[in-house]
Scaffold this motif. Sequence first.
Motif, mmCIF file in Angstrom:
data_model
loop_
_atom_site.group_PDB
_atom_site.id
_atom_site.type_symbol
_atom_site.label_atom_id
_atom_site.label_comp_id
_atom_site.label_asym_id
_atom_site.label_seq_id
_atom_site.Cartn_x
_atom_site.Cartn_y
_atom_site.Cartn_z
ATOM 1 N N HIS A 230 0.712 -1.091 -0.092
ATOM 2 C CA HIS A 230 -0.223 -0.107 -0.081
ATOM 3 C C HIS A 230 0.741 1.287 0.022
ATOM 4 C CE1 HIS A 230 -3.319 -2.643 1.256
ATOM 5 N NE2 HIS A 230 -2.478 -3.189 2.155
ATOM 6 N N MET A 232 1.059 5.103 0.472
ATOM 7 C CA MET A 232 0.604 6.486 0.884
ATOM 8 C C MET A 232 1.465 7.730 1.211
ATOM 9 S SD MET A 232 -1.010 4.255 4.271
ATOM 10 C CE MET A 232 -0.023 3.028 3.990
ATOM 11 N N HIS A 233 1.291 8.549 -0.029
ATOM 12 C CA HIS A 233 2.293 9.704 -0.123
ATOM 13 C C HIS A 233 1.765 10.918 -0.242
ATOM 14 C CE1 HIS A 233 4.839 6.169 -1.096
ATOM 15 N NE2 HIS A 233 4.487 6.090 -2.435
ATOM 16 N N ARG A 234 2.604 11.907 0.492
ATOM 17 C CA ARG A 234 1.948 13.217 0.757
ATOM 18 C C ARG A 234 3.014 14.267 0.143
ATOM 19 N NH1 ARG A 234 -1.405 10.200 1.613
ATOM 20 N NH2 ARG A 234 -2.669 10.131 3.381
ATOM 21 N N CYS A 245 6.914 10.233 2.101
ATOM 22 C CA CYS A 245 6.116 8.974 1.677
ATOM 23 C C CYS A 245 6.197 7.763 2.803
ATOM 24 C CB CYS A 245 6.976 8.560 0.433
ATOM 25 S SG CYS A 245 7.013 9.617 -0.977
ATOM 26 N N ASP A 360 3.230 3.678 -6.060
ATOM 27 C CA ASP A 360 2.225 4.059 -6.846
ATOM 28 C C ASP A 360 2.353 4.318 -8.266
ATOM 29 O OD1 ASP A 360 -0.700 3.779 -6.795
ATOM 30 O OD2 ASP A 360 -0.986 5.894 -6.434
#
Length: 364
Positions: A230, A232-234, A245, A360
């Motif tokens: 999974h 989940m990056h910002r 990340c 991703d």
Amino acid sequence: MSSRRQFIAASGLAALPSLLPCTSQVSPSAPSPKPIRVGQIGTKHGHASGKLGTVLKYPEVFEVVAWTEQDAEQLAKVENTAPFANVQRMSQADLLSQPDLDLVLIEGDIDELLPAARACIDAGKHIHLDKPAGTKLAEFEAILKSAKQKQLLVQLGYMYRSNPAFQLMYEAVADGLLGEVFEVHAVMSKKINAAARKPLARYRGGSMFELGCHLIDSLIILMGKPDRIHAMHRQVGDDGLYDNCLALFEYPKATATVRSSLVEVDGFRRRHFVVCGTKGTLHIEPLDNPKITLTLEESQQSKSGREFNKGTEQFTLPKSPGRYDGDLLALAASIRGESVYPYDYNHDLLVQQCLLQACDMPLE
């Protein structure tokens, strides 16, 4: 069988379903006392000067033929700087036409890596391919298949494969000192300026693509193929770069997290890798000048006969002569036929697949 090989066998890497039939990379069988003749393609990668500088340190092992840079602007920046100023330069075509060239270090920009790798494999040269292995999994797979057919070695530029702390960690897990591993937590960050951010913003993986790849390679060595990944990056900055990340890797009895950011002040100091098992925990921090904290529920003995005490112990390991020395010397030994290279084509392909998923980014 060595502890290193015991770990690879135990971890199931050799049996993982993948896009490639799994066989070890094959090195030439006849050892040669002559120095390995090596060249370098590209200078834009962050490790470019370090890699060329490393092979120059070992003239008894490597004979540096030449380097090449096709971008005129980049050439002007580096041609009068060390170590490039002291080495002959030639075109890529001339370099690859050298009949006695054994090995090529590929150190261009990320988008230049796979085309250069293809050219080298087509020319019959072993390669050290810096990370990450491009953005197109199918292109990388085709290069690995061709290398396998020609019995050419492909070494990826992941920095911690020869790190003594990571080697101890792999052996501790393989020997069962930590029991059943249920948690892995790894962090690799730094802070970069605006100029360095711009080229990385081209890639959706951002910091995970640039730095997290090293930790993902180590995680796959340790734990094998995950069930799910999974991403989940910002974005902390406002320039489109994913600079904060996190990737979560799911295993049947364990979870692993890999974090990487490009906005952490003094991030080098806090880089770490932690493995928790039912019998103990091993913590490496920092990564480049490694210190290990080992906590065990009971005193244990490794298969090599080393005693580890109950409770918490700290180990400061001897400093490496250089970040890249161990990997490049190991590659030289395999090219000479003195050892079997421990990372097969399937492992490198799996790492690249997991990296793209953790970023991703598309697998097509």
